[in-house]
Scaffold this active site. Structure first.
Site, PDB file in Angstrom:
ATOM      1  N   CYS A  30     -10.370  -4.828   0.304  1.00 48.07           N
ATOM      2  CA  CYS A  30     -11.451  -3.838   0.429  1.00 48.07           C
ATOM      3  C   CYS A  30     -12.350  -3.932  -0.813  1.00 48.07           C
ATOM      4  CB  CYS A  30     -10.876  -2.436   0.587  1.00 48.07           C
ATOM      5  SG  CYS A  30     -10.248  -1.735  -0.951  1.00 48.07           S
ATOM      6  N   ASN A  73       0.844  -1.198   0.000  1.00 46.99           N
ATOM      7  CA  ASN A  73       0.000   0.000   0.000  1.00 46.99           C
ATOM      8  C   ASN A  73       0.878   1.246   0.000  1.00 46.99           C
ATOM      9  OD1 ASN A  73       0.556  -0.970   2.637  1.00 46.99           O
ATOM     10  ND2 ASN A  73      -1.211   0.025   3.528  1.00 46.99           N
ATOM     11  N   GLU A  78       0.386   5.245   0.611  1.00 47.24           N
ATOM     12  CA  GLU A  78      -0.557   6.267   1.084  1.00 47.24           C
ATOM     13  C   GLU A  78      -0.153   7.650   0.596  1.00 47.24           C
ATOM     14  OE1 GLU A  78      -0.863   5.565   5.331  1.00 47.24           O
ATOM     15  OE2 GLU A  78      -2.108   3.792   4.950  1.00 47.24           O
ATOM     16  N   CYS A 116      -4.130   0.578  -2.458  1.00 45.78           N
ATOM     17  CA  CYS A 116      -3.935  -0.632  -1.650  1.00 45.78           C
ATOM     18  C   CYS A 116      -2.894  -1.541  -2.297  1.00 45.78           C
ATOM     19  CB  CYS A 116      -5.243  -1.409  -1.552  1.00 45.78           C
ATOM     20  SG  CYS A 116      -6.540  -0.602  -0.623  1.00 45.78           S
ATOM     21  N   GLU A 162      -3.099  -4.664  -3.061  1.00 47.52           N
ATOM     22  CA  GLU A 162      -3.629  -5.542  -4.108  1.00 47.52           C
ATOM     23  C   GLU A 162      -3.681  -4.824  -5.452  1.00 47.52           C
ATOM     24  OE1 GLU A 162      -4.816  -4.857  -1.114  1.00 47.52           O
ATOM     25  OE2 GLU A 162      -6.260  -6.357  -0.430  1.00 47.52           O
TER      26      GLU A 162
HETATM   27  N1  THU Z   1      -5.252  -1.583   2.645  1.00 45.63           N
HETATM   28  C1  THU Z   1      -4.682  -2.399   1.708  1.00 45.63           C
HETATM   29  O1  THU Z   1      -3.571  -2.153   1.233  1.00 45.63           O
HETATM   30  N2  THU Z   1      -5.380  -3.496   1.331  1.00 45.63           N
HETATM   31  C2  THU Z   1      -6.589  -3.873   1.830  1.00 45.63           C
HETATM   32  O2  THU Z   1      -7.157  -4.860   1.408  1.00 45.63           O
HETATM   33  C3  THU Z   1      -7.200  -3.081   2.897  1.00 45.63           C
HETATM   34  C4  THU Z   1      -6.562  -1.781   3.195  1.00 45.63           C
HETATM   35  C5  THU Z   1      -4.495  -0.412   3.093  1.00 45.63           C
HETATM   36  C6  THU Z   1      -5.032   0.925   2.659  1.00 45.63           C
HETATM   37  C7  THU Z   1      -4.462   1.834   3.729  1.00 45.63           C
HETATM   38  O3  THU Z   1      -3.144   2.202   3.365  1.00 45.63           O
HETATM   39  C8  THU Z   1      -4.375   0.967   4.963  1.00 45.63           C
HETATM   40  O4  THU Z   1      -4.472  -0.372   4.511  1.00 45.63           O
HETATM   41  C9  THU Z   1      -5.461   1.233   5.989  1.00 45.63           C
HETATM   42  O5  THU Z   1      -6.713   1.212   5.407  1.00 45.63           O
END
Ligand code: THU
Length: 126
Positions: free
Chosen positions: A86, A42, A44, A53, A55
């Protein structure tokens, strides 16, 4: 590659996560139909909605290298709960391979597996 090896690739990928806001690193390892593996973490952003994310990072890497058909994705987070994809990531992945397997790992090596179609029934397409 075994499920555990794929999850280990996802765990390694989580180490590159850029997560100054959530402090919740996630890693993914996506296996293409020909066995090629793409990893992702991920990433940000101060504009929080611009976060991508793990994935989707892995999926974009694969698609941009010419792969559109996937067998499995392993997702790792050092969390008490399984890190299931998500909603946005489910929609994103189902576009390419609704029957792929989704392995969700957490610290300690335990994992659960789903078919993507079971996590994302009634998908939107046009
Ligand atoms: N996140 C992912 O990378 N994958 C997921 O399936 C769920 C959420 C990340 C997004 C964000 O950087 C952090 O987790 C918190 O939501």
């Amino acid at each position: 590659m075994t499920d555990r090896e794929l999850m280990s690739r996802a765990r390694e990928a989580s180490m590159n996560a850029y997560v100054p806001y959530s402090r919740f690193p996630v890693g993914a390892a996506l296996e293409c139909d020909d066995g090629t593996i793409y990893t992702g973490c991920n990433v940000e952003n101060a504009a929080l909605g611009s976060t991508i994310c793990a994935e989707r990072t892995a999926c974009c890497k694969a698609v941009s290298e010419g792969h559109r058909s996937f067998r499995r994705i392993a997702i790792y987070a050092d969390s008490e709960n399984w890190c299931t994809p998500c909603g946005a990531c489910r929609q994103f992945l189902v576009e390419f391979s609704p029957d792929m397997e989704v392995l969700c790992a957490r610290a300690g090596g335990r994992y659960v597996s789903y078919k993507l179609s079971e996590l994302m029934p009634g998908i939107f397409r046009f």
